[in-house]
Design a protein around this motif. Structure first.
Motif, PDB file in Angstrom:
ATOM      1  N   SER A 119      -5.021  -3.055 -11.288  1.00 14.47           N
ATOM      2  CA  SER A 119      -5.353  -2.005 -11.838  1.00 14.47           C
ATOM      3  C   SER A 119      -6.784  -2.234 -12.262  1.00 14.47           C
ATOM      4  N   ARG A 120      -7.644  -2.364 -11.291  1.00 12.94           N
ATOM      5  CA  ARG A 120      -9.097  -2.314 -11.595  1.00 12.94           C
ATOM      6  C   ARG A 120      -9.777  -1.468 -10.537  1.00 12.94           C
ATOM      7  N   ASN A 121     -10.755  -0.823 -10.930  1.00 12.02           N
ATOM      8  CA  ASN A 121     -11.571  -0.059  -9.882  1.00 12.02           C
ATOM      9  C   ASN A 121     -12.513  -1.048  -9.392  1.00 12.02           C
ATOM     10  N   MET A 122     -12.562  -1.374  -8.021  1.00 15.62           N
ATOM     11  CA  MET A 122     -13.384  -2.320  -7.643  1.00 15.62           C
ATOM     12  C   MET A 122     -14.194  -1.773  -6.214  1.00 15.62           C
ATOM     13  N   THR A 123     -14.033  -0.589  -5.967  1.00 18.73           N
ATOM     14  CA  THR A 123     -14.413  -0.142  -4.576  1.00 18.73           C
ATOM     15  C   THR A 123     -14.565   1.276  -4.733  1.00 18.73           C
ATOM     16  N   ARG A 124     -15.589   1.985  -3.844  1.00 20.09           N
ATOM     17  CA  ARG A 124     -15.779   3.293  -3.863  1.00 20.09           C
ATOM     18  C   ARG A 124     -15.836   3.766  -2.334  1.00 20.09           C
ATOM     19  N   LYS A 125     -14.803   5.008  -2.310  1.00 25.18           N
ATOM     20  CA  LYS A 125     -14.712   5.570  -1.070  1.00 25.18           C
ATOM     21  C   LYS A 125     -15.369   7.051  -0.839  1.00 25.18           C
TER      22      LYS A 125
ATOM     23  N   CYS B 296      -6.409  -2.426  -4.679  1.00 22.69           N
ATOM     24  CA  CYS B 296      -6.983  -2.255  -5.937  1.00 22.69           C
ATOM     25  C   CYS B 296      -7.295  -0.715  -6.195  1.00 22.69           C
ATOM     26  N   ASP B 297      -7.667  -0.418  -7.228  1.00 24.28           N
ATOM     27  CA  ASP B 297      -8.188   0.972  -7.531  1.00 24.28           C
ATOM     28  C   ASP B 297      -9.356   1.378  -6.815  1.00 24.28           C
ATOM     29  N   VAL B 298      -9.430   2.708  -6.453  1.00 23.75           N
ATOM     30  CA  VAL B 298     -10.831   2.965  -5.595  1.00 23.75           C
ATOM     31  C   VAL B 298     -11.237   4.306  -6.120  1.00 23.75           C
ATOM     32  N   GLU B 299     -12.348   4.387  -6.101  1.00 21.04           N
ATOM     33  CA  GLU B 299     -13.169   5.695  -6.848  1.00 21.04           C
ATOM     34  C   GLU B 299     -13.374   6.575  -5.432  1.00 21.04           C
ATOM     35  N   LEU B 300     -13.017   7.823  -5.652  1.00 23.46           N
ATOM     36  CA  LEU B 300     -13.157   8.718  -4.609  1.00 23.46           C
ATOM     37  C   LEU B 300     -14.699   9.423  -4.871  1.00 23.46           C
ATOM     38  N   TYR B 301     -15.438   9.614  -3.918  1.00 26.36           N
ATOM     39  CA  TYR B 301     -16.732  10.486  -4.203  1.00 26.36           C
ATOM     40  C   TYR B 301     -16.958  11.300  -3.070  1.00 26.36           C
ATOM     41  N   ASP B 302     -16.856  12.610  -3.420  1.00 26.73           N
ATOM     42  CA  ASP B 302     -17.006  13.725  -2.299  1.00 26.73           C
ATOM     43  C   ASP B 302     -18.662  13.825  -2.171  1.00 26.73           C
ATOM     44  N   VAL B 303     -19.116  13.258  -0.890  1.00 22.20           N
ATOM     45  CA  VAL B 303     -20.584  13.521  -0.490  1.00 22.20           C
ATOM     46  C   VAL B 303     -20.817  14.858  -0.201  1.00 22.20           C
TER      47      VAL B 303
ATOM     48  N   ARG C 101       2.470  11.423  -1.596  1.00 18.71           N
ATOM     49  CA  ARG C 101       2.792  11.449  -3.093  1.00 18.71           C
ATOM     50  C   ARG C 101       1.956  10.207  -3.799  1.00 18.71           C
ATOM     51  N   LEU C 102       1.294   9.472  -2.784  1.00 21.27           N
ATOM     52  CA  LEU C 102       0.847   8.129  -3.138  1.00 21.27           C
ATOM     53  C   LEU C 102      -0.219   7.864  -2.154  1.00 21.27           C
ATOM     54  N   SER C 103      -1.349   7.399  -2.529  1.00 22.43           N
ATOM     55  CA  SER C 103      -2.322   7.217  -1.661  1.00 22.43           C
ATOM     56  C   SER C 103      -3.177   5.768  -2.117  1.00 22.43           C
ATOM     57  N   PHE C 104      -3.490   4.976  -1.069  1.00 22.49           N
ATOM     58  CA  PHE C 104      -4.211   3.689  -1.265  1.00 22.49           C
ATOM     59  C   PHE C 104      -5.519   3.905  -0.040  1.00 22.49           C
ATOM     60  N   ARG C 105      -6.541   3.446  -0.305  1.00 20.71           N
ATOM     61  CA  ARG C 105      -7.704   3.386   0.515  1.00 20.71           C
ATOM     62  C   ARG C 105      -8.088   2.077   1.465  1.00 20.71           C
ATOM     63  N   GLU C 106      -8.280   2.286   2.602  1.00 18.44           N
ATOM     64  CA  GLU C 106      -8.375   1.116   3.439  1.00 18.44           C
ATOM     65  C   GLU C 106      -9.507   0.084   2.906  1.00 18.44           C
ATOM     66  N   ASN C 107     -10.438   0.461   2.332  1.00 25.44           N
ATOM     67  CA  ASN C 107     -11.402  -0.584   1.511  1.00 25.44           C
ATOM     68  C   ASN C 107     -10.995  -1.100   0.421  1.00 25.44           C
ATOM     69  N   SER C 108      -9.530  -1.093  -0.005  1.00 20.46           N
ATOM     70  CA  SER C 108      -9.020  -1.949  -1.121  1.00 20.46           C
ATOM     71  C   SER C 108      -7.803  -2.561  -0.446  1.00 20.46           C
ATOM     72  N   ILE C 109      -7.596  -2.723   1.131  1.00 18.70           N
ATOM     73  CA  ILE C 109      -6.771  -3.371   1.578  1.00 18.70           C
ATOM     74  C   ILE C 109      -6.945  -4.859   1.696  1.00 18.70           C
ATOM     75  N   PHE C 110      -6.195  -5.746   1.160  1.00 19.16           N
ATOM     76  CA  PHE C 110      -6.233  -7.132   1.432  1.00 19.16           C
ATOM     77  C   PHE C 110      -5.023  -7.623   1.787  1.00 19.16           C
ATOM     78  N   GLY C 111      -4.710  -8.286   2.925  1.00 17.32           N
ATOM     79  CA  GLY C 111      -3.492  -8.719   3.476  1.00 17.32           C
ATOM     80  C   GLY C 111      -3.350 -10.242   4.062  1.00 17.32           C
ATOM     81  N   ARG C 112      -2.102 -10.388   4.243  1.00 17.57           N
ATOM     82  CA  ARG C 112      -2.062 -11.763   4.885  1.00 17.57           C
ATOM     83  C   ARG C 112      -2.108 -11.572   6.519  1.00 17.57           C
ATOM     84  N   ALA C 113      -2.731 -12.178   7.082  1.00 15.90           N
ATOM     85  CA  ALA C 113      -3.571 -12.005   8.493  1.00 15.90           C
ATOM     86  C   ALA C 113      -2.257 -12.459   9.575  1.00 15.90           C
ATOM     87  N   GLU C 114      -1.632 -13.295   9.219  1.00 14.27           N
ATOM     88  CA  GLU C 114      -0.447 -13.810  10.021  1.00 14.27           C
ATOM     89  C   GLU C 114       0.122 -12.843  10.799  1.00 14.27           C
ATOM     90  N   SER C 115       0.642 -11.701  10.168  1.00 20.08           N
ATOM     91  CA  SER C 115       1.692 -10.826  10.991  1.00 20.08           C
ATOM     92  C   SER C 115       0.688  -9.952  11.763  1.00 20.08           C
TER      93      SER C 115
END
Length: 364
Positions: A231-237, A146-153, A183-197
């Motif tokens: 395409s929905r912001n559901m987390t913050r990094k 999903c989309d992730v908001e990036l916040y510079d602490v 050129r494309l970035s996804f963040r760990e707190n958005s990852i949801f995967g099939r555990a079998e692999s």
């Protein structure tokens, strides 16, 4: 072959098969000195509204602050829904980057797995349900993000969203190439995967035991199926918070030493990636290595500013601002010819990089 546990840890909670009966999702949380943030992380997880049971697995890598005390409080409150592990010694400093995944690999199996680092958090109570429903409806997909908001602490400001510019029609190979060219970035707190692999993987080997743990997870799932993006912001990094990799590489004092280590590990890791993909992305690998070899040339000479000026499109280093601008315009013109064919541009860029590397090496 399943990873063998190379370290000692304390466990709180019931990790038996019986306790996992009916559990469909595990949420993996990793923590090291995140006492200031871990409550936000766990609150964001336990506020999830789901029609399926999930289990939270927290791995504390021998934090030196009050992280473990906070974690214990949550485990006591959510004892039937949470397992907490605390390493006796810091596994990362001992060369093991996936202590949390090793613990999960030894737990009863679930259908799906989600991730959230202890300094990040989820902001939408429907995140897990939406991602679960997405993979249930798309059996060809191994990964949902999903989309992730990036916040510079460090600078106390919002700095953008990830992924930026994603196009749903891109092929899996195009996505993998864009990830590896940044050129494309996804963040760990958005990852949801099939555990079998994941079950049966050796999390201590050359592909998994890598400083960029989020990258290995992401690419592993992509090599096992298609990606679906919500395409929905559901987390913050949080970015540049003290103790994080982004802080060490961008703000920390010993930047040269850190970057040399980072690039050397990058090169070793991409060679492992090349092997497990049967050299399918050979131009990508050649480009990736040559770029880092050029950067290492300047870093090993202590020339941090020259290292920063190396173009990530053709490897050229221009100290003159006008020359840098002209180089950027030229390479962008070439890249634009390829539009949504990043791998096509990588083939050209590899030749540029390797030519520049030979030139630089001749100076040594």
């Amino acid at each position: 072959m399943k990873s063998k546990k190379p370290f000692e840890s304390v466990c709180l909670g019931d990790a038996s098969e019986q306790a996992y009966e009916g559990v469909e999702v595990q949420v993996m949380v990793t923590c090291y000195n995140y006492g200031k943030y871990i409550s936000d992380c766990l609150d964001g997880i336990f506020m999830q509204k789901c029609n399926f049971p999930f289990k939270v697995v927290v791995f504390d890598d021998a934090s030196k602050d009050d992280s473990w005390k906070v974690i214990q409080t949550y485990q006591k409150k959510y004892c039937d829904r949470m397992i907490a592990f605390r390493a006796v010694e810091n596994t990362y400093q001992n060369g093991e980057t996936n202590g949390g995944l090793i613990e999960v690999g030894l737990l009863p199996r679930t259908k799906y797995i989600a991730f959230c680092e202890g300094d990040d958090y989820w902001t939408d109570p429907e995140k897990l349900q939406r991602q679960y429903d997405a993979l249930e409806s798309h059996p060809e997909c191994s990964l949902c993000v999903c989309d992730v908001e990036l916040y510079d602490v460090f600078n106390d400001r919002r700095i953008g969203m990830a992924p930026e510019g994603y196009k749903s029609f891109w092929s899996r190979d195009e996505i993998i190439t864009r990830i590896l060219t940044y050129r494309l970035s996804f963040r760990e707190n958005s990852i949801f995967g099939r555990a079998e692999s994941l079950y049966g993987e050796n999390f201590s080997d050359g592909f998994w035991n890598y400083w960029a743990c989020d990258l290995t997870k992401l690419l592993h799932f992509l090599l096992h199926g298609e990606l679906i993006h919500i395409s929905r912001n559901m987390t913050r990094k949080r970015v540049n918070n003290k103790g994080s990799i982004s802080y060490t590489s961008n703000v920390g004092k010993d930047i040269i030493r850190w970057q040399i280590k980072e690039y050397e590990e990058d090169i070793a890791w991409i060679r492992n990636f090349d092997e497990i993909t049967d050299h399918k992305y050979s131009d990508m690998v050649g480009y990736y290595i040559a770029f880092r070899e050029i950067k290492l040339y300047y870093l090993n000479r202590g020339e941090l500013e020259k290292n920063r000026l190396v173009s990530n499109m053709n490897g050229k280093m221009h100290e003159n601002a006008l020359c840098r601008k002209a180089n950027k315009i030229y390479t962008r013109m070439v890249r634009n010819r390829y539009q949504d064919d990043e791998y096509g541009f990588v083939k050209v860029s590899r030749r540029w990089m390797e030519r520049e590397l030979r030139k630089v090496a001749g100076k040594g």
